[in-house]
Design an enzyme around this catalytic site. Structure first.
Site, PDB file in Angstrom:
ATOM      1  N   LYS A 109       0.856  -1.191   0.000  1.00  0.00           N
ATOM      2  CA  LYS A 109       0.000   0.000   0.000  1.00  0.00           C
ATOM      3  C   LYS A 109       0.890   1.238   0.000  1.00  0.00           C
ATOM      4  O   LYS A 109       1.881   1.292   0.746  1.00  0.00           O
ATOM      5  CB  LYS A 109      -0.895  -0.012   1.245  1.00  0.00           C
ATOM      6  CG  LYS A 109      -1.958   1.089   1.273  1.00  0.00           C
ATOM      7  CD  LYS A 109      -2.887   0.946   2.486  1.00  0.00           C
ATOM      8  CE  LYS A 109      -3.976   2.013   2.497  1.00  0.00           C
ATOM      9  NZ  LYS A 109      -4.905   1.882   3.650  1.00  0.00           N
ATOM     10  N   SER A 111      -9.919   2.472   2.673  1.00  0.00           N
ATOM     11  CA  SER A 111      -8.937   3.092   1.814  1.00  0.00           C
ATOM     12  C   SER A 111      -7.995   2.106   1.127  1.00  0.00           C
ATOM     13  O   SER A 111      -7.351   2.469   0.140  1.00  0.00           O
ATOM     14  CB  SER A 111      -8.101   4.076   2.633  1.00  0.00           C
ATOM     15  OG  SER A 111      -7.312   3.393   3.597  1.00  0.00           O
ATOM     16  N   SER A 134     -10.396   0.393   7.049  1.00  0.00           N
ATOM     17  CA  SER A 134      -9.743   0.445   5.738  1.00  0.00           C
ATOM     18  C   SER A 134      -9.097  -0.847   5.274  1.00  0.00           C
ATOM     19  O   SER A 134      -8.665  -0.942   4.129  1.00  0.00           O
ATOM     20  CB  SER A 134      -8.684   1.555   5.728  1.00  0.00           C
ATOM     21  OG  SER A 134      -9.298   2.803   5.574  1.00  0.00           O
TER      22      SER A 134
END
Lengths: 499, 498, 100
Positions: free
Chosen positions: A84, A165, A189
């Site tokens: 990420k 997210s 998330s």
């Protein structure tokens, strides 16, 4: 020799690790297969901000060489992963999906990513996300929306949200662009995107994974965790990511258990709490049904089901939307155009003008919205009414869980109130978007380990997730309940390849 | 109560003063990072990724800074808060990389304490006075901006960024520049005793924000101004004088005092409004979520207490009581760490060199140090720190006097030679033949000579002109080149003159 | 409590985010919607509750006072510190001239 590249990308962490260790295939073959998938899907899914195929190959070569020398391979030996883009990676652009950090090349490596490399993992690329991890649909990235590989079964072609997210992570996993990916979870998330894409993810106890080198959103909530396609894979990767870090004052000084070895789907003697407050009016029928399925599966696994009460549940989201923006407004003050990142210096601008111009140009609308909310709730005259009150309610929410765990070992609930929605469907109404995290946020506020596992498909053919919440430090209990669900859900659906 | 007043056109005005002193904590590394704190390093060389506020960087608290703050709190007899917390003070400035300063607003580590300033009639402090200290909290220092290196840019150096400071906040208990000066000096002395701050004001290790207001005696407190970063005792006194009379002028002209931040200009001795900080502040303090509450246990506090040295007030009392020094000498010798350290070393060595108890030689050592040695150092423009002779060397000199080997006046001469050559006293005395003559036979012989040569004066003396005794002593000493032991000379003369 | 355009302008200025009049106009109802929603917390009786200070019970560790003990958190790395600076000159970060 048969073409294995397609089948290799179907493999998970444990299978790749074991296959490489056994010599069934080489780490380089695995990396090449995933590199190819990443490249082929980039235009359609936009899951990565940048791909780093050379890094994946380099790590794979190192693993193969190690094996050739007869050395033991790491926990993640030969496994290429997606990172990420909230984790700082040495000399590799790290953006938090913001224009503010476009081109920023950290001269340091986050603790978690370093641990993964040390465990033998390789990096396929930096995964797209909601800007500064603020969002539930991956529509706030400066580098464009991430598209879910899933489609509704209505014959339509609506582009769906992969959740957020960690939407790059979830989309890439579902599309077989990587066997595992890192995520971060501030208010859902990891879990919500996992639920939206039929993948699995765990947010461990706050403090298990070091926050050092992870771009901060809300410090008291941020927690990294693994995302993969099975409970076992999550357990393996979490072992590699977790551990005490003296560089993070909130890091837990505890040994990392061998979660994988202790995995067991046998729930005999365990009590599973069902929080009545989560059974909200107007709960999506399919979500409600999948929750009932989950209850039945855990019963089948030997667990006793008990109803519990978490009375302050309805206040969790408003609490979160005071605390997280407040912390973010301060954490994001460092993006000022002085030491790194974007600088917007209009003609004749003084220092303060430069700050205002830089931050106006660098931050997206949702980031600005949250900074402004956070600034307001901390400002003179409002601090006690908003922030102090929120921290008090947060204490009550944590107490609710503590009391509930006197009656049960784990809690079972839906991960999200709905399946994936279409891109653009919720963007005009921030509040509606925030409601996506209604079931995920309470565990975040209490710092508890929680995971999402796929439970099945809804009537539209889209995945739904079930959430297991555990006691602090009891990742094992969460993983085991997750495994019991996984074994019974038999979730094998995957998105049909259209990209 | 101070009688300091500003005489305005409308009558007398009182001044009310509070000081917020920022003292750099003595530590090797910074408050929340491992980079060094040394003064004067290359720009941005002592900067970690944390100090530069790179994304994802986190603070980890330096235990030594906490230990020093606690010890300082104990030295001012303050309440030590076993539970404290760090808060973020949010504002934007180029010297503040995080966009917030980590400080302690709500729960400081040290609570209420005090220190005593001593009476000083000459300075207008008629009696000892206790000055309240509201709190001490620990916080990060900011970086430094340089404005004169480039035509359109300011340069940022973050070497200081993140260095630990103690902010020591007094009560508004001071009512004259002299009291404020005495408070700052005393505070500096205590910090240097404790070793928690080096007190180097010219290097910025200690600086004061000066809060000043004026009022007519008996009135409510007036609006105050805050003059930032004043970095010497003298400047603090000047800033107060200037600011107080400026405020009186404003008020007497019918104006109002604006609560504002001001800057002190050392070249003119005046203060001026700081435009760049006029912007109304809203610091949005909240607990730093990257840090947990700081909880100190009894063992930690005990270790802090056990490590405290004898403090200035106690030391002064002991010098007067146990050592029998005068109040003046005790005050001078305890005013600074270097001075008492020198004195105590000298005292120990002098006592051992003469085989006596310290109390027996303390007056000799103190008097010599203050009246002879300081004078000699002054003449050379030197201080104890760069003294050309060591306390061992000084103790040897004092022992020579104490044992009667040389006289006090010869000792002055020897000290001068020691300064010039660096040689030891014994060597000089030996080389230059300065040893005092105590041999009775030799002195008797000289006395006989003198008495024979001055028979007339001997007669006058015996008739009652006893004042001539001094003449005989002088003649004898002269004949012995100053080396006759004055005591022996006196005794023999008395015996011979009858 | 609700915000008006002046308040939004003030908050944006505190947060150092330049906003146009039109942006402010758009933000007012948005922020008010969110604020009205979070204000339901006011219903909760918290008179007997201490605000949360640590989500997982844990106390602050104290670090040893050693310079550059860990290169990742130590100094002496000017090149790394300046590597991403928009304006770095002679070892300094450059910013528009500040008049104090």
């Amino acid at each position: 020799m048969p073409d294995t590249s397609n089948s290799l990308t179907e493999l998970g962490v444990a299978q790749i690790r074991d296959g490489v260790a056994n010599g069934d295939f080489s780490a380089v073959e695995v990396a090449e297969a995933f590199n190819a998938n990443v490249a082929a899907a980039q235009e359609a899914l936009n899951a990565f901000i940048i791909a780093t195929p050379e890094k994946a190959i380099e790590a794979a070569q190192a693993t193969d060489a190690k094996r050739a020398r007869g050395e033991a391979l790491g926990k993640m030996g030969g496994v290429p992963i997606g990172m990420k883009d909230l984790f700082a990676t040495f000399d590799v652009q790290t953006t938090a999906a913001s224009h503010m950090l476009e081109g920023f090349k950290p001269q340091y490596e986050s603790t978690v990513s370093q641990k993964l490399w040390d465990a033998g993992a390789g990096m396929l690329g930096k995964l797209n996300l909601d800007q500064f991890a603020m969002g539930s649909s991956n529509e706030t990235s400066y580098f464009g929306n991430v598209i879910s590989p899933w489609k509704r079964n209505d014959g339509g072609n609506a582009a769906l949200a992969p959740g957020g997210s960690s939407g790059g992570s979830s989309s890439a996993l579902a599309a077989r662009l990587c066997p595992a990916a890192t995520g971060t979870d501030t208010g859902g998330s990891i879990r919500q995107p996992a639920a939206f894409t039929g993948t699995t993810g765990i947010k461990p106890t706050y403090g298990r994974c070091s926050r050092w080198g992870v771009v901060a959103f809300a410090s008291s909530l941020d927690q990294a965790g693994p995302m993969a396609r099975s409970v076992q894979d999550c357990a393996i990767m979490l072992e590699a990511m977790a551990g005490f870090d003296a560089k993070d004052s909130t890091s837990l000084d505890l040994p990392v258990p061998n979660w994988e070895a202790a995995l067991s789907g046998d729930m005999k003697g365990k009590k599973v709490g069902i929080p009545k407050e989560y059974r909200v009016d107007g709960l999506d029928e399919d979500v409600s049904k999948s929750w009932d399925d989950g209850i039945a599966w855990l019963k089948d696994a030997g667990a006793e089901i008990v109803e519990i009460s978490l009375p302050h549940t309805k206040y969790a989201l408003p609490t979160y939307y005071i605390i997280a923006p407040a912390e973010a407004s301060s954490n994001l003050a460092r993006y000022d155009g002085v030491r790194y990142g974007l600088r917007d210096l209009p003609d004749g601008a003084n220092l303060q003008d430069m700050y205002a111009a830089t931050r106006a140009a660098g931050f997206g609308p949702e980031v600005k919205r949250r900074i402004l909310i956070g600034t307001y709730v901390l400002s003179a005259g409002f601090y006690d009414a908003y922030y102090t009150q929120a921290q008090k309610v947060r204490a009550l929410i944590a107490q609710d869980f503590a009391k509930a765990f006197e009656q049960c070992d784990v809690i079972l609930a839906p991960t999200a109130p709905s399946a994936a929605f279409g891109l653009g469907e919720n963007v005009d109404d921030p509040l509606k978007m925030y409601l996506n995290d209604v079931f995920a946020v309470p565990a975040s506020l209490a710092g508890l380990p929680a995971m999402s596992v796929p439970a099945g498909l809804n009537r539209e053919g889209l995945p739904l997730g079930l959430q297991v919440i555990g006691k602090a430090f009891d990742e094992q209990g969460v993983l085991n309940a997750g495994l019991a669900l996984e074994q019974r859900a038999q979730f094998a659906a995957k998105p049909e390849k259209w990209w | 109560m101070s009688t300091y007043r500003i005489q305005g056109a409308t009558g007398d005005w009182e001044v009310v003063i509070g000081l917020e002193v920022h003292a750099q904590v003595t530590s090797n590394s910074k408050l929340f990072s491992g980079s060094a704190t040394a003064f004067g390093a290359e720009p941005n060389s002592q900067v970690s990724l944390i100090d530069a506020a790179m994304p994802g960087m986190l603070p980890v608290l330096n235990g030594e800074c906490i230990r020093q703050a606690v010890r300082t709190g104990m030295a001012i007899e303050a309440q030590i808060n076993k539970w404290s917390r760090f808060d973020r003070k949010n504002y934007f400035y180029a010297d503040l990389p995080q966009g917030y300063q980590i400080s302690q607003l709500y729960h400081p580590i040290v609570g209420e304490g005090s220190l005593t300033i001593e009476a000083d009639e000459k300075a207008g402090i008629p009696a000892d006075k206790v000055i309240g200290i509201e709190r001490i909290h620990v916080e990060q220092d900011a970086g430094k901006l340089m404005h004169d290196q480039h035509p359109t840019m300011s340069y940022v150096d973050l070497n200081r960024s993140g260095v630990a400071l103690m902010e020591i906040v007094s009560r508004p208990d001071m009512t004259s520049p002299a009291e404020a000066g005495a408070y700052l000096s005393k505070l500096r002395t205590i910090l240097r005793y404790v070793g928690s701050c080096d007190g180097n004001m010219d290097q910025g290790s200690m600086r004061a924000d000066v809060n000043v207001s004026v009022r007519k005696p008996g009135d409510e407190l007036g609006t105050r101004t805050e003059t930032k970063n004043v970095n010497s005792v003298r400047f603090v006194m000047q800033a107060i004088e200037h600011e107080a009379s400026r405020q009186v002028d404003v008020l007497e002209a019918g104006g109002k005092i604006v609560q504002e931040t001001r800057l002190f200009d050392p070249t003119t001795g005046s203060t001026r409004s700081m435009r760049s900080k006029e912007d109304a502040h809203d610091y949005r303090y909240f607990p730093d979520p990257d840090l947990l509450p700081l909880e100190l246990d009894d063992a930690f506090l005990e270790a802090c207490r056990a490590s405290l040295p004898e403090l200035p007030d106690a030391k002064r009392a002991r010098y007067e009581g146990e050592l029998g020094l005068s109040a003046y000498n005790a005050a001078v010798l305890t005013a600074d760490v270097d001075t008492f350290a020198w004195f105590e070393a000298l005292l120990a060595e002098t006592a051992s060199a003469q085989g006596k108890a310290p109390a027996e030689v303390a007056k000799q050592a103190a008097n010599w140090l203050i009246s002879e040695f300081f004078g000699a150092l002054n003449k050379q423009g030197k201080s104890l720190e760069d003294s050309p002779i060591s306390h061992e060397q000084a103790a040897e000199l004092l022992a020579l006097v104490g044992k009667g080997t040389i006289s006090g006046s010869i000792a002055k001469q020897v000290l001068e030679t020691m300064f010039e050559t660096g040689d030891n006293a014994g060597v000089i005395v030996e080389r230059e033949g300065l040893k005092q003559e105590s041999d009775t036979g030799a002195i008797e012989a000289k006395v006989d000579e003198i008495l024979a040569a001055n028979a007339d004066k001997v007669a006058q003396y015996r008739e009652g002109k006893v004042a001539l005794f001094g003449f005989f002593v002088g003649q004898t000493m002269k004949a012995m080149a100053g080396k006759g032991n004055p005591q022996v000379v006196n005794e023999i003369l008395k015996a011979k003159l009858g | 409590m609700s915000v008006d355009t002046a308040t939004v302008a003030k908050i944006a200025s505190l947060a150092r985010i330049k906003v146009s009049e039109a942006e402010i106009e758009a933000m007012v109802p948005e922020l008010n919607g969110i604020l009205a929603w979070v204000e339901q917390l006011g219903e909760v009786d918290t008179s007997q509750v201490e605000p949360m200070t640590a989500v997982i019970p844990n106390t602050l560790r104290l670090r040893d006072d050693v310079i550059d003990a860990d290169p990742l958190t130590g100094g002496n790395k000017r090149d790394a510190v300046l590597a991403n600076a928009p304006a770095a000159e002679h070892g300094f970060f450059g910013v528009p001239k500040v008049i104090e």
